[in-house]
Design an enzyme around this catalytic site. Structure first.
Site, short mmCIF file in Angstrom:
data_model
loop_
_atom_site.label_atom_id
_atom_site.label_comp_id
_atom_site.label_asym_id
_atom_site.label_seq_id
_atom_site.Cartn_x
_atom_site.Cartn_y
_atom_site.Cartn_z
N ASN A 23 0.83 -1.21 0.00
CA ASN A 23 0.00 0.00 0.00
C ASN A 23 0.87 1.26 0.00
OD1 ASN A 23 -3.07 -0.41 0.18
ND2 ASN A 23 -2.22 -2.03 1.46
N ARG A 97 0.59 -1.75 15.15
CA ARG A 97 0.43 -1.30 16.53
C ARG A 97 -0.77 -0.36 16.62
NH1 ARG A 97 4.89 -2.25 19.50
NH2 ARG A 97 4.31 -0.68 21.04
N HIS A 115 -8.30 -1.12 6.07
CA HIS A 115 -8.58 -2.39 6.72
C HIS A 115 -9.14 -3.38 5.70
CE1 HIS A 115 -9.47 -5.03 10.10
NE2 HIS A 115 -10.60 -5.31 9.47
C1 GRF Z 1 -3.38 -4.46 4.10
O1 GRF Z 1 -4.20 -5.50 3.68
C2 GRF Z 1 -4.13 -3.50 4.98
O2 GRF Z 1 -5.50 -3.48 4.76
C3 GRF Z 1 -3.86 -4.05 6.37
O3 GRF Z 1 -2.56 -4.53 6.33
C4 GRF Z 1 -2.24 -4.92 5.00
C5 GRF Z 1 -0.94 -4.25 4.67
O4 GRF Z 1 -0.42 -4.73 3.47
N1 GRF Z 1 -4.07 -3.02 7.35
P1 GRF Z 1 0.86 -4.06 2.80
O5 GRF Z 1 1.97 -4.05 3.84
O6 GRF Z 1 0.48 -2.67 2.39
O7 GRF Z 1 1.18 -4.93 1.64
#
Ligand code: GRF
Length: 213
Positions: A23, A97, A115
């Site tokens: 992300n 966290r 999420h």
């Molecule tokens: C994502 O699926 C997000 O929704 C959740 O943790 C994951 C993080 O994935 N909070 P990345 O590290 O961005 O690949």
């Protein structure tokens, strides 16, 4: 006529991430959002997210939880770091966290979380396997403002992701991530461009029409 979405906005964003940082990568790749990211913070020294940030020349900080006696002290250290770097917005991208009240209060209305389920279904750390185990036919992605309760704040964007018969955790999370990567930069732009208006828990987004063109 001036178009809201093309208004030039300068902002300083911190992205907080513990894991693979896909992300974060999507945010870095967005032409607008990428320019706003001033700092990437992790609680894990070896988080791939930190490498992704360094590869783009973005400042990184590993804030080691082992150095602080409790959650409050960690939260205070994080707050000091964010303020020292003149951060205006905080974007949680797989930060494992819970943000303490000191940070949440200081950045009220300026913290986003993503999420991997349609909240309030399947909150917590195991949203993807929980949806599978429950036998849900649909799960998805929620992007929300952060308040003092976990996975609770006002919803900015949701998008459904149907489950298929053959799904396992990996395949479902991959489809969810694909949606996340498309939606998270959009949500960050909405927030930073001042297009999010609150009415209780309800979030109204201004200028959607301009953005779509
Ligand atoms: C994502 O699926 C997000 O929704 C959740 O943790 C994951 C993080 O994935 N909070 P990345 O590290 O961005 O690949």
């Amino acid at each position: 006529m001036a178009r809201l979405a093309s208004r030039a906005v300068d902002a300083r964003l911190a992205v907080l991430a513990s894991g693979s940082g896909t992300n974060l990568q999507a945010l870095l790749n967005d032409p607008k959002v990428g320019r706003w990211i001033a700092l990437v913070v992790s609680d894990r020294e070896r988080a791939l997210a930190l490498e992704r940030a360094r590869a783009r020349g973005v400042r990184t900080e590993f804030l080691d939880p082992a150095l602080y006696p409790d959650r409050a002290a960690y939260g205070q250290a994080l707050l000091v770091l964010l303020q020292r770097e003149a951060v205006e917005y905080v974007v949680l991208a797989g930060f494992m966290r819970v943000l303490g009240p000191e940070v949440v209060r200081a950045f009220e209305g300026r913290i986003l979380n993503i999420h991997p389920s349609l909240l309030p279904a399947f909150p917590g750390r195991h949203a993807v396997p929980d949806a599978l185990a429950w036998g849900a036919k649909v799960s998805g992605v929620t992007i929300h403002l952060v308040d003092e309760q976990v996975d609770h704040g006002p919803i900015v964007i949701q998008e459904a992701v149907p489950l298929v018969e053959e799904d396992d955790e990996g395949s479902l999370h991959a489809r969810i991530r694909a949606v996340e990567h498309r939606q998270y930069p959009r949500a960050v732009r909405m927030l930073v461009e001042g297009r999010i208006k609150m009415e209780g828990r309800r979030v109204h987004v201004l200028g959607e029409f301009e953005e779509a063109r």
